[in-house]
Design a protein around this motif. Structure first.
Motif, PDB file in Angstrom:
ATOM      1  N   GLU A   1       0.835  -1.200   0.000  1.00 57.42           N
ATOM      2  CA  GLU A   1       0.000   0.000   0.000  1.00 57.42           C
ATOM      3  C   GLU A   1       0.869   1.248   0.000  1.00 57.42           C
ATOM      4  OE1 GLU A   1      -1.109   0.954   4.624  1.00 57.42           O
ATOM      5  OE2 GLU A   1      -2.320  -0.581   3.621  1.00 57.42           O
ATOM      6  N   THR A   2       0.379   2.302  -0.634  1.00 60.00           N
ATOM      7  CA  THR A   2       1.075   3.586  -0.649  1.00 60.00           C
ATOM      8  C   THR A   2       0.719   4.347   0.615  1.00 60.00           C
ATOM      9  OG1 THR A   2       1.072   3.674  -3.072  1.00 60.00           O
ATOM     10  CG2 THR A   2       1.364   5.764  -1.889  1.00 60.00           C
ATOM     11  N   VAL A   3       1.737   4.686   1.407  1.00 60.74           N
ATOM     12  CA  VAL A   3       1.506   5.367   2.680  1.00 60.74           C
ATOM     13  C   VAL A   3       1.798   6.864   2.585  1.00 60.74           C
ATOM     14  CG1 VAL A   3       1.876   3.307   4.078  1.00 60.74           C
ATOM     15  CG2 VAL A   3       3.833   4.748   3.474  1.00 60.74           C
ATOM     16  N   PHE A   4       2.471   7.281   1.510  1.00 58.87           N
ATOM     17  CA  PHE A   4       2.712   8.705   1.289  1.00 58.87           C
ATOM     18  C   PHE A   4       2.862   8.950  -0.202  1.00 58.87           C
ATOM     19  CE2 PHE A   4       5.600  12.258   0.457  1.00 58.87           C
ATOM     20  CZ  PHE A   4       4.913  13.284   1.106  1.00 58.87           C
TER      21      PHE A   4
ATOM     22  N   ASP B   1       5.909   3.458  -0.241  1.00 58.55           N
ATOM     23  CA  ASP B   1       5.034   2.289  -0.140  1.00 58.55           C
ATOM     24  C   ASP B   1       5.412   1.461   1.076  1.00 58.55           C
ATOM     25  OD1 ASP B   1       3.862   3.089  -2.473  1.00 58.55           O
ATOM     26  OD2 ASP B   1       4.392   1.297  -3.624  1.00 58.55           O
ATOM     27  N   LYS B   2       4.422   0.754   1.636  1.00 65.42           N
ATOM     28  CA  LYS B   2       4.671  -0.217   2.689  1.00 65.42           C
ATOM     29  C   LYS B   2       4.362  -1.597   2.138  1.00 65.42           C
ATOM     30  CE  LYS B   2       3.768  -1.242   7.565  1.00 65.42           C
ATOM     31  NZ  LYS B   2       3.109  -0.786   8.810  1.00 65.42           N
ATOM     32  N   LEU B   3       5.295  -2.528   2.320  1.00 65.24           N
ATOM     33  CA  LEU B   3       5.150  -3.874   1.786  1.00 65.24           C
ATOM     34  C   LEU B   3       5.181  -4.909   2.901  1.00 65.24           C
ATOM     35  CD1 LEU B   3       6.633  -2.094  -0.547  1.00 65.24           C
ATOM     36  CD2 LEU B   3       7.081  -4.317  -1.581  1.00 65.24           C
ATOM     37  N   TRP B   4       4.325  -5.916   2.761  1.00 70.05           N
ATOM     38  CA  TRP B   4       4.364  -7.104   3.604  1.00 70.05           C
ATOM     39  C   TRP B   4       4.885  -8.226   2.702  1.00 70.05           C
ATOM     40  CZ3 TRP B   4       1.146  -3.122   4.056  1.00 70.05           C
ATOM     41  CH2 TRP B   4       0.756  -2.679   5.318  1.00 70.05           C
ATOM     42  N   LEU B   5       6.000  -8.837   3.060  1.00 69.17           N
ATOM     43  CA  LEU B   5       6.611  -9.793   2.143  1.00 69.17           C
ATOM     44  C   LEU B   5       7.334 -10.918   2.864  1.00 69.17           C
ATOM     45  CD1 LEU B   5       9.932  -8.317   0.749  1.00 69.17           C
ATOM     46  CD2 LEU B   5       8.551  -7.052   2.391  1.00 69.17           C
TER      47      LEU B   5
ATOM     48  N   GLU C   1       9.263  -0.314   4.530  1.00 69.31           N
ATOM     49  CA  GLU C   1       8.858   0.868   3.781  1.00 69.31           C
ATOM     50  C   GLU C   1       9.840   1.036   2.618  1.00 69.31           C
ATOM     51  OE1 GLU C   1       6.828   0.661   7.193  1.00 69.31           O
ATOM     52  OE2 GLU C   1       8.966   1.146   7.324  1.00 69.31           O
ATOM     53  N   LEU C   2       9.302   1.365   1.438  1.00 68.86           N
ATOM     54  CA  LEU C   2      10.114   1.490   0.235  1.00 68.86           C
ATOM     55  C   LEU C   2       9.926   2.869  -0.377  1.00 68.86           C
ATOM     56  CD1 LEU C   2      11.986   0.044  -1.806  1.00 68.86           C
ATOM     57  CD2 LEU C   2       9.925  -0.684  -3.031  1.00 68.86           C
ATOM     58  N   PHE C   3      11.028   3.588  -0.522  1.00 68.10           N
ATOM     59  CA  PHE C   3      11.035   4.925  -1.118  1.00 68.10           C
ATOM     60  C   PHE C   3      11.026   4.759  -2.636  1.00 68.10           C
ATOM     61  CE2 PHE C   3      13.792   8.949  -1.804  1.00 68.10           C
ATOM     62  CZ  PHE C   3      12.664   9.752  -1.924  1.00 68.10           C
ATOM     63  N   ILE C   4       9.930   5.172  -3.277  1.00 66.35           N
ATOM     64  CA  ILE C   4       9.786   5.026  -4.725  1.00 66.35           C
ATOM     65  C   ILE C   4      10.329   6.288  -5.387  1.00 66.35           C
ATOM     66  CG2 ILE C   4       8.223   4.483  -6.622  1.00 66.35           C
ATOM     67  CD1 ILE C   4       8.333   2.344  -4.419  1.00 66.35           C
TER      68      ILE C   4
ATOM     69  N   SER D   1      20.634   3.239  -2.539  1.00 67.72           N
ATOM     70  CA  SER D   1      20.412   2.702  -1.192  1.00 67.72           C
ATOM     71  C   SER D   1      19.388   1.573  -1.292  1.00 67.72           C
ATOM     72  CB  SER D   1      19.909   3.813  -0.256  1.00 67.72           C
ATOM     73  OG  SER D   1      19.796   3.347   1.066  1.00 67.72           O
ATOM     74  N   PRO D   2      19.801   0.395  -1.783  1.00 71.09           N
ATOM     75  CA  PRO D   2      18.849  -0.665  -2.130  1.00 71.09           C
ATOM     76  C   PRO D   2      18.101  -1.266  -0.954  1.00 71.09           C
ATOM     77  CG  PRO D   2      21.107  -1.457  -2.322  1.00 71.09           C
ATOM     78  CD  PRO D   2      21.190   0.015  -2.099  1.00 71.09           C
ATOM     79  N   GLY D   3      18.519  -0.951   0.262  1.00 73.96           N
ATOM     80  CA  GLY D   3      17.767  -1.442   1.411  1.00 73.96           C
ATOM     81  C   GLY D   3      16.418  -0.766   1.580  1.00 73.96           C
TER      82      GLY D   3
END
Length: 206
Positions: free
Chosen positions: A18-21, A28-32, A48-51, A129-131
């Motif tokens: 889901e997009t959180v911002f 985005d926030k991912l459950w994986l 959390e993933l910075f797009i 920053s791939p993390g």
């Protein structure tokens, strides 16, 4: 021992996203989950993933004069680090949809430094920053003449305020060794120049 890269993207299971911002950039926030090296399955976890789109960076270099052009500009992320938030950096810009990195390089060369590159030597592509970020940098050395280089540049409505400096290549390389230049793209590009400079200078006499 198994060789590296036994897993691929297909081994990652995204249970939810889901997009959180959503602003200038997106978060985005991912459950994986994914397999572990020991054969077990990783429990579902969140990240959390910075797009952020890819970018292109160019080190402008004049082999005849053995000079580089570096750009000085304000960087918000450096505040609170006990140093000036005005950094010496490369020509750089975000890749727009449908643009090649080479087209971005030429566009940004004009906007940020008034430069046109006669040739672009590919240095590398790397993840910033791939993390936690999707951004990849496409890095080049751009051949130019520094004869009339330098001055003030930037796109005002993008709040850019840039001073282009012409420096001897040896001085710029010394700045990565003493820590004066401490941003990744400039460090990588100037280290590449340090390794390839003899070849580029030798090419002038051929």
């Amino acid at each position: 021992m198994p060789k590296p890269f036994q897993f691929s993207e297909s081994d990652v299971t995204i249970e939810k996203r889901e997009t959180v911002f959503q602003g200038f950039f997106r978060m985005d926030k991912l459950w994986l989950t994914h397999p572990r090296f020991d054969g077990r399955e990783m429990p579902v976890f969140t990240r959390e993933l910075f797009i952020r789109g890819d970018a292109t960076c160019v080190l402008p270099y004049d082999a005849e004069r053995d000079e580089v052009v570096l750009l000085e500009q304000f960087r918000l992320g450096v505040l609170g680090r006990n140093q000036s938030p005005w950094l010496l950096e490369l020509v750089a810009g975000m890749n727009e949809e449908g643009e090649t990195p080479e087209e971005v390089a030429q566009r940004e060369g004009q906007e940020e430094a008034g430069l046109t590159f006669s040739q672009l030597d590919k240095i590398c592509d790397y993840f910033v920053s791939p993390g936690g970020s999707t951004e990849m940098i496409h890095l080049y050395c751009g051949h130019i003449s520094t004869r009339d280089a330098g001055g003030l540049f930037g796109v005002e409505h993008e709040h850019e305020d840039i001073r282009a400096h012409v420096l001897p290549a040896s001085e710029a390389i010394a700045m990565i060794h003493d820590g004066t230049i401490n941003n990744a793209a400039a460090i990588i590009a100037l280290q590449w120049l340090e390794l390839n400079r003899p070849r580029l200078l030798e090419g002038l006499s051929e």
